[in-house]
Design a protein around this motif. Structure first.
Motif, PDB file in Angstrom:
ATOM      1  N   MET A   1      -5.277   4.959  26.818  1.00 50.80           N
ATOM      2  CA  MET A   1      -4.367   4.454  25.810  1.00 50.80           C
ATOM      3  C   MET A   1      -4.234   5.500  24.702  1.00 50.80           C
ATOM      4  N   VAL A   2      -3.014   5.616  24.191  1.00 50.86           N
ATOM      5  CA  VAL A   2      -2.739   6.570  23.114  1.00 50.86           C
ATOM      6  C   VAL A   2      -2.051   5.859  21.957  1.00 50.86           C
ATOM      7  N   LYS A   3      -2.351   6.310  20.759  1.00 47.92           N
ATOM      8  CA  LYS A   3      -1.717   5.752  19.559  1.00 47.92           C
ATOM      9  C   LYS A   3      -0.303   6.302  19.466  1.00 47.92           C
ATOM     10  N   ILE A   4       0.667   5.388  19.285  1.00 48.85           N
ATOM     11  CA  ILE A   4       2.054   5.841  19.165  1.00 48.85           C
ATOM     12  C   ILE A   4       2.655   5.550  17.799  1.00 48.85           C
ATOM     13  N   TYR A   5       1.983   4.679  17.022  1.00 44.43           N
ATOM     14  CA  TYR A   5       2.585   4.287  15.742  1.00 44.43           C
ATOM     15  C   TYR A   5       1.520   3.679  14.846  1.00 44.43           C
ATOM     16  N   ASN A   6       1.713   3.806  13.537  1.00 45.24           N
ATOM     17  CA  ASN A   6       0.856   3.149  12.558  1.00 45.24           C
ATOM     18  C   ASN A   6       1.746   2.226  11.739  1.00 45.24           C
ATOM     19  N   ALA A   7       1.638   0.927  12.031  1.00 44.90           N
ATOM     20  CA  ALA A   7       2.447  -0.070  11.324  1.00 44.90           C
ATOM     21  C   ALA A   7       1.893  -0.272   9.916  1.00 44.90           C
ATOM     22  N   GLU A   8       2.775  -0.659   9.012  1.00 46.62           N
ATOM     23  CA  GLU A   8       2.385  -0.868   7.616  1.00 46.62           C
ATOM     24  C   GLU A   8       1.437  -2.052   7.463  1.00 46.62           C
ATOM     25  N   ASN A   9       1.664  -3.107   8.273  1.00 54.04           N
ATOM     26  CA  ASN A   9       0.834  -4.307   8.166  1.00 54.04           C
ATOM     27  C   ASN A   9       0.827  -5.047   9.504  1.00 54.04           C
ATOM     28  N   HIS A  29      -2.755  -3.673  19.399  1.00 47.98           N
ATOM     29  CA  HIS A  29      -2.885  -3.067  18.078  1.00 47.98           C
ATOM     30  C   HIS A  29      -4.277  -3.329  17.533  1.00 47.98           C
ATOM     31  N   GLN A  30      -4.681  -2.494  16.589  1.00 54.06           N
ATOM     32  CA  GLN A  30      -5.952  -2.681  15.892  1.00 54.06           C
ATOM     33  C   GLN A  30      -5.866  -2.017  14.533  1.00 54.06           C
ATOM     34  N   ASN A  31      -6.674  -2.499  13.607  1.00 57.22           N
ATOM     35  CA  ASN A  31      -6.705  -1.904  12.266  1.00 57.22           C
ATOM     36  C   ASN A  31      -7.147  -0.456  12.364  1.00 57.22           C
ATOM     37  N   SER A  32      -6.557   0.395  11.553  1.00 51.89           N
ATOM     38  CA  SER A  32      -6.980   1.784  11.499  1.00 51.89           C
ATOM     39  C   SER A  32      -8.411   1.851  10.982  1.00 51.89           C
ATOM     40  N   PRO A  33      -9.158   2.872  11.385  1.00 53.84           N
ATOM     41  CA  PRO A  33     -10.535   3.008  10.900  1.00 53.84           C
ATOM     42  C   PRO A  33     -10.593   2.978   9.373  1.00 53.84           C
ATOM     43  N   GLY A  34     -11.530   2.250   8.845  1.00 52.21           N
ATOM     44  CA  GLY A  34     -11.698   2.164   7.403  1.00 52.21           C
ATOM     45  C   GLY A  34     -10.872   1.067   6.759  1.00 52.21           C
ATOM     46  N   GLY A  35      -9.978   0.449   7.508  1.00 50.31           N
ATOM     47  CA  GLY A  35      -9.099  -0.552   6.943  1.00 50.31           C
ATOM     48  C   GLY A  35      -9.567  -1.982   7.100  1.00 50.31           C
ATOM     49  N   VAL A  36     -10.678  -2.194   7.799  1.00 51.74           N
ATOM     50  CA  VAL A  36     -11.126  -3.546   8.102  1.00 51.74           C
ATOM     51  C   VAL A  36     -11.463  -4.330   6.843  1.00 51.74           C
ATOM     52  N   ALA A  37     -12.203  -3.741   5.917  1.00 55.88           N
ATOM     53  CA  ALA A  37     -12.594  -4.459   4.700  1.00 55.88           C
ATOM     54  C   ALA A  37     -11.373  -4.831   3.864  1.00 55.88           C
ATOM     55  N   TYR A  47      -4.797   1.079   5.332  1.00 53.20           N
ATOM     56  CA  TYR A  47      -4.690   2.166   6.297  1.00 53.20           C
ATOM     57  C   TYR A  47      -3.716   1.856   7.426  1.00 53.20           C
ATOM     58  N   GLY A  48      -3.120   0.686   7.429  1.00 58.33           N
ATOM     59  CA  GLY A  48      -2.158   0.326   8.456  1.00 58.33           C
ATOM     60  C   GLY A  48      -2.806  -0.244   9.701  1.00 58.33           C
ATOM     61  N   VAL A  49      -1.972  -0.494  10.686  1.00 64.12           N
ATOM     62  CA  VAL A  49      -2.400  -1.070  11.953  1.00 64.12           C
ATOM     63  C   VAL A  49      -1.863  -0.156  13.052  1.00 64.12           C
ATOM     64  N   ASP A  50      -2.773   0.394  13.850  1.00 63.67           N
ATOM     65  CA  ASP A  50      -2.390   1.321  14.902  1.00 63.67           C
ATOM     66  C   ASP A  50      -1.898   0.578  16.134  1.00 63.67           C
ATOM     67  N   ILE A  51      -0.841   1.105  16.761  1.00 65.78           N
ATOM     68  CA  ILE A  51      -0.267   0.557  17.982  1.00 65.78           C
ATOM     69  C   ILE A  51      -0.603   1.518  19.120  1.00 65.78           C
ATOM     70  N   PHE A  52      -1.121   0.965  20.227  1.00 71.23           N
ATOM     71  CA  PHE A  52      -1.520   1.769  21.375  1.00 71.23           C
ATOM     72  C   PHE A  52      -0.784   1.334  22.634  1.00 71.23           C
ATOM     73  N   VAL A  53      -0.445   2.311  23.480  1.00 74.68           N
ATOM     74  CA  VAL A  53       0.142   2.055  24.796  1.00 74.68           C
ATOM     75  C   VAL A  53      -0.509   3.015  25.788  1.00 74.68           C
ATOM     76  N   ASP A  54      -0.295   2.746  27.073  1.00 70.87           N
ATOM     77  CA  ASP A  54      -0.760   3.652  28.110  1.00 70.87           C
ATOM     78  C   ASP A  54      -0.024   4.980  27.948  1.00 70.87           C
ATOM     79  N   GLU A  55      -0.710   6.061  28.215  1.00 66.66           N
ATOM     80  CA  GLU A  55      -0.122   7.389  28.042  1.00 66.66           C
ATOM     81  C   GLU A  55       1.179   7.541  28.848  1.00 66.66           C
TER      82      GLU A  55
END
Length: 68
Positions: A1-9, A29-37, A47-55
Motif C-alpha cells: 500500500m502507498v500513500k496517495i493523499y493527505n486529507a485535511e480531516n 485511511h489512518q491518522n498521520s503520525p503524531g496526529g492521534v492525540a 497532521y491530516g489523515v493519510d489515504i492509502f491504496v495498492d501501488e
C-alpha cells in the motif's frame, strides 16, 4: 500500500475513500503520525489523515482525485 493523499480531516478522508471504493479501488485511511492525540481531543488531526491504496491502483486513484 502507498500513500496517495493527505486529507485535511476525517470527513474529507471518508469522502475520498468512498469515491475510490465506488470506482473499484480498495483503500483505507489512518491518522498521520503524531496526529492521534490532536485528533482524539478535537475530532480533527493537525497532521491530516493519510489515504492509502495498492501501488497498482495509485495512478488511477490520483487521477480520480484530480477530477473530483
Amino acid at each position: 500500500m502507498v500513500k496517495i493523499y493527505n486529507a485535511e480531516n476525517v470527513v474529507e478522508a471518508e469522502a475520498i475513500v468512498s469515491l475510490l471504493k465506488e470506482n473499484g479501488i480498495p483503500t483505507y485511511h489512518q491518522n498521520s503520525p503524531g496526529g492521534v492525540a490532536a485528533h482524539s481531543m478535537s475530532g480533527f488531526s493537525l497532521y491530516g489523515v493519510d489515504i492509502f491504496v495498492d501501488e497498482a491502483d495509485a495512478e488511477k486513484a490520483k487521477k480520480l482525485l484530480v477530477e473530483r
